[in-house]
Design an enzyme around this catalytic site. Structure first.
Site, PDB file in Angstrom:
ATOM      1  N   GLU A 136       0.846  -1.182   0.000  1.00  0.00           N
ATOM      2  CA  GLU A 136       0.000   0.000   0.000  1.00  0.00           C
ATOM      3  C   GLU A 136       0.889   1.242   0.000  1.00  0.00           C
ATOM      4  O   GLU A 136       1.831   1.303   0.780  1.00  0.00           O
ATOM      5  CB  GLU A 136      -0.913   0.041   1.233  1.00  0.00           C
ATOM      6  CG  GLU A 136      -1.885   1.202   1.141  1.00  0.00           C
ATOM      7  CD  GLU A 136      -2.864   1.280   2.320  1.00  0.00           C
ATOM      8  OE1 GLU A 136      -2.810   0.437   3.227  1.00  0.00           O
ATOM      9  OE2 GLU A 136      -3.672   2.201   2.295  1.00  0.00           O
ATOM     10  N   GLY A 276       3.297   2.400  10.676  1.00  0.00           N
ATOM     11  CA  GLY A 276       2.981   1.601  11.861  1.00  0.00           C
ATOM     12  C   GLY A 276       2.763   0.129  11.537  1.00  0.00           C
ATOM     13  O   GLY A 276       3.436  -0.750  12.065  1.00  0.00           O
ATOM     14  N   ALA A 277       1.808  -0.131  10.654  1.00  0.00           N
ATOM     15  CA  ALA A 277       1.467  -1.512  10.357  1.00  0.00           C
ATOM     16  C   ALA A 277       0.622  -1.570   9.099  1.00  0.00           C
ATOM     17  O   ALA A 277       0.144  -0.539   8.621  1.00  0.00           O
ATOM     18  CB  ALA A 277       0.699  -2.131  11.524  1.00  0.00           C
ATOM     19  N   MET A 278       0.434  -2.789   8.589  1.00  0.00           N
ATOM     20  CA  MET A 278      -0.272  -2.946   7.326  1.00  0.00           C
ATOM     21  C   MET A 278      -1.188  -4.154   7.365  1.00  0.00           C
ATOM     22  O   MET A 278      -0.788  -5.244   7.755  1.00  0.00           O
ATOM     23  CB  MET A 278       0.775  -3.086   6.201  1.00  0.00           C
ATOM     24  CG  MET A 278       0.173  -3.242   4.836  1.00  0.00           C
ATOM     25  SD  MET A 278      -0.799  -1.777   4.367  1.00  0.00           S
ATOM     26  CE  MET A 278      -2.073  -2.572   3.408  1.00  0.00           C
ATOM     27  N   GLU A 279      -2.424  -3.934   6.924  1.00  0.00           N
ATOM     28  CA  GLU A 279      -3.505  -4.911   7.093  1.00  0.00           C
ATOM     29  C   GLU A 279      -3.596  -5.972   6.002  1.00  0.00           C
ATOM     30  O   GLU A 279      -4.684  -6.505   5.767  1.00  0.00           O
ATOM     31  CB  GLU A 279      -4.827  -4.143   7.150  1.00  0.00           C
ATOM     32  CG  GLU A 279      -5.274  -3.472   5.821  1.00  0.00           C
ATOM     33  CD  GLU A 279      -4.862  -2.011   5.673  1.00  0.00           C
ATOM     34  OE1 GLU A 279      -3.877  -1.605   6.324  1.00  0.00           O
ATOM     35  OE2 GLU A 279      -5.500  -1.286   4.891  1.00  0.00           O
ATOM     36  N   ASN A 280      -2.491  -6.331   5.334  1.00  0.00           N
ATOM     37  CA  ASN A 280      -2.549  -7.348   4.276  1.00  0.00           C
ATOM     38  C   ASN A 280      -3.440  -8.519   4.676  1.00  0.00           C
ATOM     39  O   ASN A 280      -3.372  -8.997   5.796  1.00  0.00           O
ATOM     40  CB  ASN A 280      -1.149  -7.896   4.005  1.00  0.00           C
ATOM     41  CG  ASN A 280      -0.115  -6.808   3.958  1.00  0.00           C
ATOM     42  OD1 ASN A 280      -0.192  -5.911   3.138  1.00  0.00           O
ATOM     43  ND2 ASN A 280       0.832  -6.858   4.890  1.00  0.00           N
ATOM     44  N   GLU A 313      -5.577  -2.855  12.602  1.00  0.00           N
ATOM     45  CA  GLU A 313      -5.285  -3.692  11.432  1.00  0.00           C
ATOM     46  C   GLU A 313      -6.284  -4.843  11.346  1.00  0.00           C
ATOM     47  O   GLU A 313      -6.720  -5.214  10.265  1.00  0.00           O
ATOM     48  CB  GLU A 313      -3.851  -4.220  11.471  1.00  0.00           C
ATOM     49  CG  GLU A 313      -2.762  -3.148  11.620  1.00  0.00           C
ATOM     50  CD  GLU A 313      -2.878  -1.978  10.652  1.00  0.00           C
ATOM     51  OE1 GLU A 313      -3.415  -2.164   9.540  1.00  0.00           O
ATOM     52  OE2 GLU A 313      -2.432  -0.863  11.011  1.00  0.00           O
ATOM     53  N   HIS A 316      -9.555  -3.672   9.870  1.00  0.00           N
ATOM     54  CA  HIS A 316      -9.483  -3.472   8.417  1.00  0.00           C
ATOM     55  C   HIS A 316      -9.991  -4.689   7.645  1.00  0.00           C
ATOM     56  O   HIS A 316     -10.364  -4.570   6.487  1.00  0.00           O
ATOM     57  CB  HIS A 316      -8.040  -3.204   7.974  1.00  0.00           C
ATOM     58  CG  HIS A 316      -7.660  -1.753   7.935  1.00  0.00           C
ATOM     59  ND1 HIS A 316      -8.458  -0.778   7.381  1.00  0.00           N
ATOM     60  CD2 HIS A 316      -6.524  -1.112   8.329  1.00  0.00           C
ATOM     61  CE1 HIS A 316      -7.838   0.397   7.462  1.00  0.00           C
ATOM     62  NE2 HIS A 316      -6.676   0.226   8.039  1.00  0.00           N
ATOM     63  N   GLU A 335      -9.656   4.296   6.193  1.00  0.00           N
ATOM     64  CA  GLU A 335      -8.821   4.728   7.316  1.00  0.00           C
ATOM     65  C   GLU A 335      -9.601   5.527   8.364  1.00  0.00           C
ATOM     66  O   GLU A 335      -9.463   5.295   9.557  1.00  0.00           O
ATOM     67  CB  GLU A 335      -7.597   5.509   6.818  1.00  0.00           C
ATOM     68  CG  GLU A 335      -6.626   4.676   5.974  1.00  0.00           C
ATOM     69  CD  GLU A 335      -6.104   3.438   6.681  1.00  0.00           C
ATOM     70  OE1 GLU A 335      -6.273   3.312   7.914  1.00  0.00           O
ATOM     71  OE2 GLU A 335      -5.544   2.555   5.994  1.00  0.00           O
TER      72      GLU A 335
HETATM   73  N1  ARG Z   1      -3.090   0.903   5.729  1.00  0.00           N
HETATM   74  C1  ARG Z   1      -2.082   1.093   6.740  1.00  0.00           C
HETATM   75  C2  ARG Z   1      -2.827   1.428   8.018  1.00  0.00           C
HETATM   76  O1  ARG Z   1      -3.359   0.603   8.620  1.00  0.00           O
HETATM   77  C3  ARG Z   1      -1.096   2.158   6.435  1.00  0.00           C
HETATM   78  C4  ARG Z   1      -0.462   2.144   5.100  1.00  0.00           C
HETATM   79  C5  ARG Z   1       0.373   3.335   4.907  1.00  0.00           C
HETATM   80  N2  ARG Z   1       0.934   3.422   3.587  1.00  0.00           N
HETATM   81  C6  ARG Z   1       1.692   4.445   3.196  1.00  0.00           C
HETATM   82  N3  ARG Z   1       2.123   4.486   1.992  1.00  0.00           N
HETATM   83  N4  ARG Z   1       2.016   5.386   4.015  1.00  0.00           N
HETATM   84  O2  ARG Z   1      -3.063   2.518   8.399  1.00  0.00           O
HETATM   85 ZN    ZN Z   2      -5.380   1.784   8.603  1.00  0.00          ZN
END
Ligand code: ARG
Ligand code: ZN
Length: 891
Positions: A136, A276-280, A313, A316, A335
């Site tokens: 992302e 911080g983190a990513m919700e894959n 996360e 999400h 978000e």
């Molecule tokens: N989706 C992620 C979250 O939970 C953040 C991703 C941020 N990506 C970026 N390119 N800054 O908030």
């Molecule tokens: Zn998020």
């Protein structure tokens, strides 16, 4: 800078109004990775089909690509020759000349990528002992050629092949279906994700990891395996995240009726991560600092944060993954909504009032500031150059406030009806903010057309409130005028639809029952939500037999600034009596702010500074009030930050703000010394560490007292701090003492910093804290010290956490030093941005923001800041990320 204007209006800008559905959809993606740290080979097979939503005739297939080496291309098994496609810098366009593309076909693309050289940390990269991904918003295009946009949703099968000893663990989204060995040294694993997902939710991890495992039984009785993967040395830091995950899963079932869908949920902790983190899907990737904790190494704040980020996360999975965004302008759809969800989760699990105060503090200090500067943008922006720059407090936190306001308007039950409809209607789709709002409207039979302006107009609205009491008629009227200052590209704003929660206090400080003119009888309500929709509007309450004091915007019912013209006495009254805990705190902050602003004037006129007795008295009463929650006392007795004070000033006077705030703290320290000491001692404890609201409250109050006590600069107090530093059994108390000591030029400071590093140098998360404390010190010569630390073994410019801790903290969290009159702080920032721009544009762009509000300072500082922005813009091959922020700042 001659090309500046041309660049800006040029093709670099993406507009919401240009959105068109993709010409082709991809139903199935088969990825095959041959993993290698410096040369990973990716074979992608795509099942492509014409999109009925797009009416173009014989369109070309447009694929995005970035930093890829194209090895081969085959369409329906046939190699494509160069006349059949066009390979550009960031696109691969497939357009056979002799015959149109079929309605449906298979395309196989082979690329080679270099994870070890990927310092931007987008796409596939190398972090310590593992390879991992961040896709992302637009990182998937750094892995393979693909229509890298969220409205293309596909089913993925992923095969990972790699060296057994380097990459013993091979992970991707979904379920592991098969695994095996290719030879003595290599093995493979195949993952199938049954859900439809956009490319930005793709993830892979390969490395030397261990895992903590647990099981969760969902509301319908299905068992889900939960795993947290970490490097061996962090094995003992997973418990809190695991507990948090289970709490989040339960909460989403109970609060939203949402159940998890796959059989396995994995979290991986990574040391090098941009955010911080990513919700894959099914495979969340976390910055280590947002997931790992032990009482010895993490503070209350860390524990609290981790709980909410793990939940964020997880949430999400529904608000973001199953229902995703049509395009990146809709980012707040997932978000803003998900932040709102995690805020409510934290409020339910901990103290609701404390959580609200924390969230409002963030919004007021960071988001209001953004709204008032050159980067101001609506919750749904309508243009961008680099989408990474729009992961902002506006999209996230103001976006959450907008969702919160919808709940204020329709009530909790109505809100749940709305989300039920939204999830049911749009499951598996990529949708827009209108779709979300429409579900709320239809489920509640209301009209939110005017409310939509919150998504489309930038800026913080101001409510000017005048009161009028008519003794004869026993009526009390609020005359409310709303306005919103202009923001870049938006000079005129139409009125917002603002829910304003109001209460009226009688002379004893008790809430009146509220009756609006035209109503037959007072209802049960002591707080009413007024719906403000016009530029000017009045609300009259009847049956009011004394002049009341109005408590406005209870619970922070809308993200606005409220101007009342209350005097100190009225604010002190609300601070003592308001039944709304948020507004009670807020009255104290406003009182402190009024006094600070008056003292700043005195300071500028070189008059002696005197702190009013009534204020000291109000502080004493609050500190000693046994009925108040300790955490709320600690919040109430914290003065507004330098940054927030700066925002209330016409021209920011860096020294005056610093000196006056310091004067106020010091005066309170001496005036209430006995009380601080008494409360400090009364709140000591030998209990083992517990992450509980009660214990956190106790620690926060105790450390607040210690902070004031140190401002006396008496040796006995420094001794106390040293004692706490060396004897505490938890990181919260240790770190509180250390960060306070770091602000004084005393031998203990050096000693404590030294001991701390010796003890914790092996733990990167603790080392980050150690760097940040030093970068945040108000002592002069801090910049010299920061520069020295950049040479220290503990620092690395390639690690975003270290950069944030040392450089970020200095530039964004140390106003007196960063804004040094000689411009040395600005010069330092310029140097760092130029270096980081080539390594990691996202991190560089975040740093530049510290210069963006240069117009708020005195002329000399303006010149110095501007000079650095110009210097940055002069760099050749400047990233889009930094270019966008720097150029907008100069507009
Ligand atoms: N989706 C992620 C979250 O939970 C953040 C991703 C941020 N990506 C970026 N390119 N800054 O908030
Ligand atoms: Zn998020």
């Amino acid at each position: 800078m001659a090309d500046l204007a041309a660049n800006q209006s040029g093709p670099g800008v993406v507009y919401l109004s240009d959105y068109t559905p993709p010409a082709y959809l991809i139903d199935q993606v088969d990825l095959h990775f041959d993993l290698d740290a410096s040369a990973t080979q990716v074979r992608t097979s795509l099942k492509v089909r014409r999109n009925p939503q797009n009416s173009q005739s014989n369109p070309a297939l447009e694929l995005d690509g970035d930093n890829l080496e194209l090895l081969s291309l085959r369409l329906e098994g046939e190699p494509l020759d160069q006349s059949q496609y066009e390979l550009g810098e960031d696109k691969l366009i497939i357009a056979p000349t002799e015959s149109p593309l079929p309605e449906a076909f298979e395309l196989i693309v082979e690329t080679r990528i270099n994870p070890a050289a990927n310092t931007a940390l987008e796409g596939l990269y190398d972090s310590g002992s593992m390879l991992c991904t961040q896709c992302e918003a637009q990182g998937f295009r750094r892995i393979t050629y693909f229509p890298d946009r969220p409205d293309v949703m596909s089913r993925y099968t992923v095969t990972l092949v790699g060296d057994k000893s380097k990459y013993p663990v091979l992970l991707s989204n979904g379920n592991l279906v098969e695994a095996g060995e290719t030879d003595d040294s290599r093995h493979w694993a195949r993952w199938v994700d049954p859900s439809l997902k956009p490319s930005y939710l793709f993830a892979l991890v390969a490395g030397q990891l261990v895992c903590q495992e647990d099981v969760y039984t969902t509301m319908s009785g299905r068992e889900v395996v939960l795993r947290i993967y970490v490097e061996e040395e962090n094995r003992h830091k997973c418990d809190h995240a695991m507990t948090s995950l289970k709490q989040a899963m339960r909460w989403d079932e109970e609060t939203y009726g949402r159940e998890y869908d796959l059989d396995i949920y994995m979290i991986v902790a990574v040391n090098d991560f941009n955010m911080g983190a990513m919700e894959n899907k099914g495979l969340n990737i976390f910055n280590s600092s947002c997931v790992l904790a032990s009482p010895e190494t993490a503070t209350d704040h860390d524990f609290y944060n981790i709980q909410s980020i793990v939940a964020h996360e997880y949430f999400h999975n529904w608000s973001g993954n199953r229902v995703t965004c049509r395009d990146w302008f809709q980012l707040s759809l997932k978000e803003g909504f998900t932040v709102f969800r995690d805020q409510e989760f934290s409020a339910d699990l901990n103290s609701r009032a404390v959580k609200r105060i924390d969230d409002v503090n963030i919004l007021r200090t960071h988001q209001f500031a953004q709204d008032a500067g050159p980067m101001a943008h609506p919750v749904r922006p309508d243009r961008y150059m680099e989408i990474s720059n729009f992961y902002t407090v506006t999209v996230y936190n103001k976006g959450a406030e907008v969702v919160h306001m919808i709940m204020n308007l329709v009530g909790r039950e109505g809100f749940r009806k709305g989300t039920d409809l939204y999830f049911a209607r749009h499951d598996g789709q990529a949708v827009t903010i209108e779709d979300f709002v429409r579900a709320m409207e239809e489920a509640n039979h209301i009209d939110l057309a005017q409310f939509m302006r919150w998504y489309n107009q930038a800026g913080t609205p101001v409510l000017k409130v005048d009161e009028e009491y008519d003794e004869q008629a026993q009526t009390y009227t609020l005359h409310i005028e709303q306005s919103c200052p202009p923001t870049p590209g938006q000079t005129e704003k139409a009125p917002f639809h603002i829910p304003l929660a109001v209460g009226l206090l009688d002379m004893q400080g008790d809430d009146l029952l509220l009756q609006l003119a035209g109503e037959n009888a007072p209802g049960e309500a002591r707080t009413r939500v007024l719906s403000i929709t016009e530029a000017r509007q009045s609300f009259t309450f009847t049956g009011v037999n004394h002049r009341p004091v109005a408590s406005l915007g209870r619970g922070f019912s809308a993200p606005v600034k409220i101007q009342t013209g209350y005097d100190d006495e009225q604010l002190a009254f609300l601070f003592a009596h308001d039944s709304d805990e948020f507004n009670r705190w807020d009255a104290g902050q406003k009182l402190a702010m009024n006094i600070l602003l008056r003292l700043i004037e005195q300071f500028q006129q070189k008059k002696p500074l005197i702190l009013d007795d009534t204020f000291i008295h109000a502080f004493r009463k609050t500190l000693l009030n046994p009925r108040l929650d300790k955490a709320l006392i600690a919040q109430a007795l914290s003065l507004p930050s330098e940054g927030y004070i700066a925002d209330q000033c016409e021209v920011v006077d860096v020294e005056a703000i610093f000196e006056v705030r310091h004067f106020m703290r010091q005066t309170l320290a001496f005036e209430l010394k006995d009380e601080w000491l008494q409360i400090y001692e009364a709140n000591s404890s030998d209990n083992p560490y517990a992450f509980s609201a009660e214990e956190m409250a106790r620690r926060s109050l105790r450390n607040l007292c210690l902070g004031y006590l140190l401002e006396t600069e008496e040796q006995a107090m420094f001794d106390r701090a040293m004692q706490q530093f060396s004897r505490a059994n938890n990181m919260t108390d240790t770190l509180a003492a250390l960060s306070m000591l770091a602000n004084y030029a005393i031998p203990e400071r050096h000693q404590a910093l030294e001991d701390f590093y010796q003890k914790w140098q092996h733990d990167q998360q603790v080392v980050e804290k150690w760097l940040a404390i030093q970068a945040g010190s108000r002592l002069p010569r801090t910049l010299r010290h920061v520069k020295k630390l950049m040479q220290h073994e503990a620092f690395s410019i390639k690690n975003p956490n270290k950069v944030r801790a040392l450089i970020g903290r200095f530039c964004a969290g140390n106003p007196i030093n960063f804004h040094a009159a000689d411009g040395s702080g600005y010069q330092f920032l310029g140097d760092q941005v130029l270096e980081l721009d080539s390594l990691n544009p996202q991190i560089a762009a975040r740093l530049v923001q510290s210069l963006s509000r240069w117009k708020r300072y005195d002329e000399k500082r303006q010149g110095l800041m501007k000079q650095q922005l110009e210097r940055i813009l002069d760099k050749e091959e400047l990233s889009k990320d930094v270019y966008e922020i720097a150029s907008k700042s100069l507009e």
